[in-house]
Scaffold this motif. Sequence first.
Motif, PDB file in Angstrom:
ATOM      1  N   THR A 162       0.817  -1.201   0.000  1.00  0.00           N
ATOM      2  CA  THR A 162       0.000   0.000   0.000  1.00  0.00           C
ATOM      3  C   THR A 162       0.854   1.256   0.000  1.00  0.00           C
ATOM      4  N   ARG A 163       1.996   1.213   0.716  1.00  0.00           N
ATOM      5  CA  ARG A 163       2.846   2.405   0.813  1.00  0.00           C
ATOM      6  C   ARG A 163       3.479   2.785  -0.519  1.00  0.00           C
ATOM      7  N   ASN A 164       3.430   1.891  -1.519  1.00  0.00           N
ATOM      8  CA  ASN A 164       4.011   2.203  -2.836  1.00  0.00           C
ATOM      9  C   ASN A 164       2.963   2.601  -3.871  1.00  0.00           C
ATOM     10  N   THR A 165       1.706   2.719  -3.449  1.00  0.00           N
ATOM     11  CA  THR A 165       0.638   2.936  -4.437  1.00  0.00           C
ATOM     12  C   THR A 165       0.560   4.366  -4.969  1.00  0.00           C
ATOM     13  N   GLU A 166       1.449   5.234  -4.524  1.00  0.00           N
ATOM     14  CA  GLU A 166       1.509   6.571  -5.116  1.00  0.00           C
ATOM     15  C   GLU A 166       2.619   6.663  -6.161  1.00  0.00           C
ATOM     16  N   LEU A 167       3.269   5.523  -6.428  1.00  0.00           N
ATOM     17  CA  LEU A 167       4.339   5.475  -7.425  1.00  0.00           C
ATOM     18  C   LEU A 167       3.822   4.946  -8.753  1.00  0.00           C
ATOM     19  N   SER A 168       4.440   5.401  -9.815  1.00  0.00           N
ATOM     20  CA  SER A 168       4.220   4.813 -11.134  1.00  0.00           C
ATOM     21  C   SER A 168       5.594   4.508 -11.716  1.00  0.00           C
ATOM     22  N   CYS A 169       5.822   3.231 -12.048  1.00  0.00           N
ATOM     23  CA  CYS A 169       7.159   2.785 -12.436  1.00  0.00           C
ATOM     24  C   CYS A 169       7.109   2.024 -13.760  1.00  0.00           C
ATOM     25  N   THR A 170       7.892   2.464 -14.713  1.00  0.00           N
ATOM     26  CA  THR A 170       8.004   1.799 -16.010  1.00  0.00           C
ATOM     27  C   THR A 170       9.424   1.269 -16.155  1.00  0.00           C
TER      28      THR A 170
END
Length: 322
Positions: free
Chosen positions: A151-159
């Motif tokens: 949940t703590r990473n759900t503000e990231l967008s990673c390609t």
Amino acid sequence: MGEDLSGHHADRVQAAIASDAAAKSALVASWRRSSNLHRLDPADCKPPQYLTEPELNEARQRIETLVRAAQSSLDRLYLAVGGVGCCVLLADRDGVPVERRGAAVDDGTFRLWGLWTGSIWNEQSEGTNGIGTCLVEQRVLTIHRDQHFHTRNTELSCTTAPIYDHQGDLAAALDVSSCRADLTEAFANLISVAVVDAVRRIEAENFRMAFPKARILLAPVADKGPGALIAVDADDLVVGATRSARLALGITHECLQKPIPAADLPGGAQKVTEILAEAERGVLQRALARTDGNVSAAAKALSISRATLHRKLNRLDVHRSH
């Protein structure tokens, strides 16, 4: 992040894992690996783990040649994406970024999120995420916000895209990450194109550095992707091939234990001969250009006799001014 949102995401992940969706969805399959194989909790709020400085130095040294080959491509990629709040990470095959590009104004935010050199982004530690999942599945992918496991990473967008070394083995991953809430999936798709282009350039440069005395040619395959390269020595023997070329031509590690005549590659001797002739023609033309058309000087630069150079010029129909 609010407790309700945190609980909602964790519940959604657990429900998907418990369903039969993993058989149909690569994302849910990764969530299931994160939970069942790595025993991770999507609601875990612990910050990312980091290597020690000596450990990070060792990790960087293990892929030092690749890091050097990547420098200009990392700079170019950052110029394309840095202005929209993204950072660029080059991670080793263990999911540890060893090289980074980012704007100073964003450094505090990215460091807080663990988007920094030395952080550990493999699936074993962070669950589903761009770098870790790319390395497991060995494919280009985007993990967009709530597709992350934690949940703590759900503000990231990673390609992220995988990088293969000169022997065709998985060596690293190239990632562009953003913490911006307004980064759309459509824009992430554009970033994906830029990441793939950068990976191709990094692999090609690393391949050239691995075979400095060889001629680097596009492999004679129907779909000549920019990554399908072969290295050919002075005797027209194949001494190296990129992963794309190996897959297209059926070249294995065992095949390259001894040099392969380039004319024996799939695609036909005639086609290979044409490719080799074109490469040789280019070498001769460059030598003549550097010597202002002086055949004797060009022959000396190429370490061959004047008579041999004349024969090559006649055979390849290369015009000269002297």
